[in-house]
Design an enzyme around this catalytic site. Structure first.
Site, PDB file in Angstrom:
ATOM      1  N   GLY A 138       0.736  -1.336  -0.094  1.00  0.00           N
ATOM      2  CA  GLY A 138       0.096  -0.120   0.148  1.00  0.00           C
ATOM      3  C   GLY A 138       0.730   1.358  -0.136  1.00  0.00           C
ATOM      4  O   GLY A 138       0.314   2.264  -0.236  1.00  0.00           O
ATOM      5  N   ARG A 139       2.011   0.971   0.552  1.00  0.00           N
ATOM      6  CA  ARG A 139       3.050   2.149   0.347  1.00  0.00           C
ATOM      7  C   ARG A 139       4.216   1.857   0.194  1.00  0.00           C
ATOM      8  O   ARG A 139       5.436   2.476   0.341  1.00  0.00           O
ATOM      9  CB  ARG A 139       2.756   2.850   1.457  1.00  0.00           C
ATOM     10  CG  ARG A 139       3.298   1.874   2.864  1.00  0.00           C
ATOM     11  CD  ARG A 139       3.175   2.945   4.190  1.00  0.00           C
ATOM     12  NE  ARG A 139       3.339   1.863   5.472  1.00  0.00           N
ATOM     13  CZ  ARG A 139       3.354   2.528   6.638  1.00  0.00           C
ATOM     14  NH1 ARG A 139       3.609   3.563   6.758  1.00  0.00           N
ATOM     15  NH2 ARG A 139       3.283   1.668   7.685  1.00  0.00           N
ATOM     16  N   ASP A 172      -2.955   6.683   2.955  1.00  0.00           N
ATOM     17  CA  ASP A 172      -2.505   7.629   2.170  1.00  0.00           C
ATOM     18  C   ASP A 172      -0.905   7.386   1.404  1.00  0.00           C
ATOM     19  O   ASP A 172      -0.518   7.838   0.563  1.00  0.00           O
ATOM     20  CB  ASP A 172      -2.005   8.977   3.110  1.00  0.00           C
ATOM     21  CG  ASP A 172      -1.352   8.557   4.090  1.00  0.00           C
ATOM     22  OD1 ASP A 172      -0.743   7.522   4.338  1.00  0.00           O
ATOM     23  OD2 ASP A 172      -1.007   9.567   4.957  1.00  0.00           O
ATOM     24  N   GLY A 173      -0.668   6.073   1.446  1.00  0.00           N
ATOM     25  CA  GLY A 173       0.618   5.678   0.822  1.00  0.00           C
ATOM     26  C   GLY A 173       2.032   6.404   1.447  1.00  0.00           C
ATOM     27  O   GLY A 173       2.825   6.367   0.654  1.00  0.00           O
ATOM     28  N   ASP A 332       1.061 -11.313   6.576  1.00  0.00           N
ATOM     29  CA  ASP A 332       1.648 -10.507   5.778  1.00  0.00           C
ATOM     30  C   ASP A 332       2.974  -9.764   5.973  1.00  0.00           C
ATOM     31  O   ASP A 332       3.509  -8.901   5.141  1.00  0.00           O
ATOM     32  CB  ASP A 332       0.462  -9.267   5.299  1.00  0.00           C
ATOM     33  CG  ASP A 332       0.164  -8.609   6.486  1.00  0.00           C
ATOM     34  OD1 ASP A 332      -0.430  -9.131   7.293  1.00  0.00           O
ATOM     35  OD2 ASP A 332       0.145  -7.260   6.668  1.00  0.00           O
ATOM     36  N   ASN A 333       3.252 -10.010   7.351  1.00  0.00           N
ATOM     37  CA  ASN A 333       4.361  -9.732   7.854  1.00  0.00           C
ATOM     38  C   ASN A 333       5.529 -10.664   8.023  1.00  0.00           C
ATOM     39  O   ASN A 333       6.383 -10.582   8.993  1.00  0.00           O
ATOM     40  CB  ASN A 333       4.497  -8.525   9.011  1.00  0.00           C
ATOM     41  CG  ASN A 333       3.720  -7.358   8.539  1.00  0.00           C
ATOM     42  OD1 ASN A 333       3.629  -6.925   7.561  1.00  0.00           O
ATOM     43  ND2 ASN A 333       3.279  -6.730   9.619  1.00  0.00           N
TER      44      ASN A 333
HETATM   45  P1  AMP Z   1       1.759  -2.994   8.077  1.00  0.00           P
HETATM   46  O1  AMP Z   1       0.771  -3.055   9.241  1.00  0.00           O
HETATM   47  O2  AMP Z   1       2.615  -1.921   8.143  1.00  0.00           O
HETATM   48  O3  AMP Z   1       2.254  -4.234   7.735  1.00  0.00           O
HETATM   49  O4  AMP Z   1       0.609  -2.772   6.990  1.00  0.00           O
HETATM   50  C1  AMP Z   1      -0.406  -3.567   6.805  1.00  0.00           C
HETATM   51  C2  AMP Z   1      -1.115  -3.312   5.331  1.00  0.00           C
HETATM   52  O5  AMP Z   1      -1.410  -1.891   5.448  1.00  0.00           O
HETATM   53  C3  AMP Z   1       0.039  -3.332   4.270  1.00  0.00           C
HETATM   54  O6  AMP Z   1      -0.904  -3.844   3.109  1.00  0.00           O
HETATM   55  C4  AMP Z   1       0.353  -2.174   4.032  1.00  0.00           C
HETATM   56  O7  AMP Z   1       0.897  -1.660   2.649  1.00  0.00           O
HETATM   57  C5  AMP Z   1      -0.834  -1.151   4.621  1.00  0.00           C
HETATM   58  N1  AMP Z   1      -0.451   0.147   5.016  1.00  0.00           N
HETATM   59  C6  AMP Z   1      -0.177   0.508   6.189  1.00  0.00           C
HETATM   60  N2  AMP Z   1       0.018   2.028   6.223  1.00  0.00           N
HETATM   61  C7  AMP Z   1      -0.341   2.416   4.937  1.00  0.00           C
HETATM   62  C8  AMP Z   1      -0.225   3.677   4.373  1.00  0.00           C
HETATM   63  N3  AMP Z   1      -0.151   4.845   5.284  1.00  0.00           N
HETATM   64  N4  AMP Z   1      -0.640   4.012   3.008  1.00  0.00           N
HETATM   65  C9  AMP Z   1      -1.158   2.823   2.404  1.00  0.00           C
HETATM   66  N5  AMP Z   1      -1.225   1.587   3.052  1.00  0.00           N
HETATM   67  C10 AMP Z   1      -0.749   1.415   4.178  1.00  0.00           C
HETATM   68 MG    MG Z   2       2.945  -5.252   6.343  1.00  0.00          MG
END
Ligand code: AMP
Ligand code: MG
Length: 618
Positions: A138-139, A172-173, A332-333
């Site tokens: 997502g980012r 917001d990416g 996903d992590n």
């Molecule tokens: P994370 O918890 O960081 O592993 O993120 C979980 C999911 O949310 C993943 O698909 C990330 O790409 C998405 N994500 C987290 N923060 C953002 C952000 N600010 N903008 C877009 N996607 C996000």
């Molecule tokens: Mg992640």
């Protein structure tokens, strides 16, 4: 451990231009049909590349969309070296533009069918035990793959925080400076202490950008790299959608292009001798857990699964031995290569508390220190389910009818049984690989050369019990143990005295005589074992060996907080490179910096700043 010094692998160093590049990922795997070529994506207005469901695809071509004015804050010298870039390359405008997402150096509008265009990966995931559906990068936007000619290692280089993609969902990416500093430092630190991890090359501040989280914060971009960014969740998504074709393509890609080919996977049966196995374990312990019954049914997808489980078992053992917590071990992590990945509310232990979770929102303690090995296994079982049909198909996996339609109804029970059997046996293998690696590391951290069965109970468990009971610092314990000379712990009184070194300065209430006595007794057993292993050799040799595995510097939460404060609020520019120097060389005793600063950053955790928690917002 060879990974502490990568200088011997440096070879001839390149410029960004001359570094060999590729895009095997996008050339091999199915693209999002809405933007099938780079040109389709490049010509699309940026807002049309926003959130949607993407099916039967593993990525979407999408370009970075930087915000504000870019300022390169830091570069990891070790990363430059490992990628194969010259040190001076980081000073060039081209490098700065590439890591800021301001230029796509590998693609040209004039010749749209050539070159390499950036992409975002499509994946899903189980978050906190629940299926969360499509997630994806997502980012994060991958720029290209590069191969270091000196080592042959290929990395996928990507920007985190460079704008929205079809996988951004409601967000917001962007990434804030705070979390970007944390990821930048910890990636390079984990690598420096020998823990498999995704890496960080550069950190760029997006000056003037205002990112809304719990407060408004400046944004940043981390340029990060890994041999693969594929996660368990990449498989989960195709499985929950019932997309057998994409799932199989992904599994084949993982074996052929991430693990270096089917022949490289463990448990391969050499032709003509079904008894002998190529077992890649460094421990030897797991060898017979998978031999014998059922081995004939092991097809190549089982071997792929086993390679993935071994990599993850080794990594989680290292996290446990070094007191690191990821904080959000969703599928996903969880990396297909067993890399530490996606650093959100991660932390290192301060004092030893197995129930500690660094994640403020983790009320069930799902991702606590103690739970990590179990949770990685839970994630591996989800992966086993995704690969279940391919693994359970046994020798029929390549029959045209199975490839096309899957298992027949009559054969379904047998297939499920076989897959379950495989996963059960793999559970044993996971435990064995994990335990052997954990013991190997703890043995080294205690300064022993050999392993005795009794060491586990008598030395390792008892030490951890003491640390927990007296709330002692996990990292200081090992580093301070390294410095002890055997002549200092010969008598009971001496040992009680030396026991005091494990406590914080000014922690007198805790240093009652019974706690010192218990630690003293432990020191007696420890020194006896050290003598057994080292005989008459001098303390110095053992101390050197111990210091090479027991870091003096650990980027604890309070240190990262201070670093963030000084970079973000006080506009300091020297502190980050200084902390990176410690992070890249954490086993050193000193770093040619201000001595009192070095000691402060390696010393006691300041009052009320231990065992902090962090929210997921980043
Ligand atoms: P994370 O918890 O960081 O592993 O993120 C979980 C999911 O949310 C993943 O698909 C990330 O790409 C998405 N994500 C987290 N923060 C953002 C952000 N600010 N903008 C877009 N996607 C996000
Ligand atoms: Mg992640």
């Amino acid at each position: 451990m060879a990974h502490f010094d990568s200088s011997q692998t440096s070879g001839e160093r390149h410029t960004l231009q001359s570094l060999p590049k590729s895009n095997v990922f996008t050339q091999t795997l199915p693209a999002d049909a809405a933007f099938p070529t780079p040109k389709d994506s490049h010509n699309a207005p940026r807002q049309t590349l926003g959130p949607r469901m993407v099916k039967e695809a593993l990525f979407t071509y999408v370009r970075p969309d930087p915000q504000g004015e870019s300022e390169l804050l830091a570069v990891s010298q070790r990363a430059l070296q490992d990628i194969g870039l010259k040190d001076e390359e980081a000073e060039t405008q081209e490098f700065k533009d590439v890591v800021a997402g301001r230029t796509i150096s590998t693609w040209n509008e004039e010749r749209p069918d050539e070159g390499i265009y950036p992409w975002a990966q499509c994946y899903g995931g189980y978050q906190f035990g629940q299926w969360a559906g499509q997630l994806g990068d997502g980012r994060a936007i991958s720029l290209f793959e590069s191969t270091n000619p000196a080592t042959g290692t290929r990395y996928e280089i990507q920007l985190k925080g460079a704008g929205r993609t079809p996988y951004s969902r409601f967000a917001d990416g962007r990434a804030v400076l705070r979390s970007s500093i944390r990821e930048f430092v910890v990636s390079e630190y984990l690598n420096a202490i020998g823990i498999p991890t995704t890496r960080a090359l550069a950190l760029t501040l997006n000056k003037g950008s205002r990112i809304v989280r719990e407060r408004v914060e400046p944004g940043a971009i981390v340029t990060r790299f890994a041999q693969s960014w594929i996660r368990f969740g990449t498989f989960d998504l195709q499985r929950t959608r019932g997309d057998r074709k994409t799932l199989r393509t992904l599994a084949d890609y993982t074996a052929e292009h991430v693990y270096g080919g089917w022949d490289e996977l463990p448990g391969k049966l050499p032709s003509g001798d079904a008894k002998e196995t190529h077992n890649q374990t460094t421990t030897g312990v797991a060898k017979d857990t998978i031999e014998g019954e059922g081995l004939e049914a092991e097809n190549r997808y089982v071997r792929l699964y086993r390679a993935i489980l071994r990599a993850n078992a080794l990594t989680v053992a290292k996290w446990q031995a070094y007191g690191f917590m990821n904080g959000v071990l969703n599928t996903d992590n969880t990396s297909i290569l067993g890399l530490s990945i996606d650093f959100g509310p991660f932390a290192f232990l301060d004092s030893f508390d197995p129930t500690y979770t660094p994640n403020h929102d983790d009320h069930m303690l799902r991702y606590s220190y103690r739970n990590q090995p179990t949770i990685i296994w839970w994630n591996l079982v989800r992966l086993g389910e995704a690969l279940g049909e391919l693994m359970g198909a046994g020798a029929k996996v390549d029959e045209a009818i199975f490839v096309e339609k899957g298992v027949t109804e009559e054969e379904a029970d047998e297939l499920v049984k076989r897959a379950e059997g495989v996963i059960d046996r793999c559970g044993e293998e996971y435990k064995a690989v994990f335990l052997a690696e954990y013991r190997r590391l703890m043995t080294a951290r205690l300064g022993l050369k050999t392993q005795k069965d009794s060491d586990f109970e008598v030395l390792m468990s008892e030490l951890l019990d003491c640390l927990e009971a007296f709330e002692l610092d996990f990292h200081h314990a090992f580093r301070r143990l390294s410095a002890i000379k055997l002549s200092e712990v010969e008598t009971e009184n001496q040992r009680k005295d030396v026991a005091g070194r494990f406590f914080k300065t000014n922690d007198s209430p805790r240093q009652e005589s019974d706690s010192r006595e218990r630690i003293g007794k432990w020191l007696e057993k420890w020194s006896a074992r050290v003598k057994e292993d080292w005989g008459d050799s001098s303390d110095a040799e053992r101390q050197d060996a111990m210091q090479a595995v027991n870091p003096k510097f650990v980027p604890r939460s309070w240190i990262l907080d201070e670093l963030i404060e000084r970079v973000e609020k006080k506009d300091e520019r020297d502190i980050l490179p200084q902390i990176m120097k410690l992070s890249l060389n954490p086993f050193q005793e000193s770093w040619d910096w201000d001595e009192s600063e070095e000691e402060r950053f390696c010393g006691d955790v300041p009052k009320y700043k231990g065992m902090m928690q962090c929210s997921c917002s980043s």
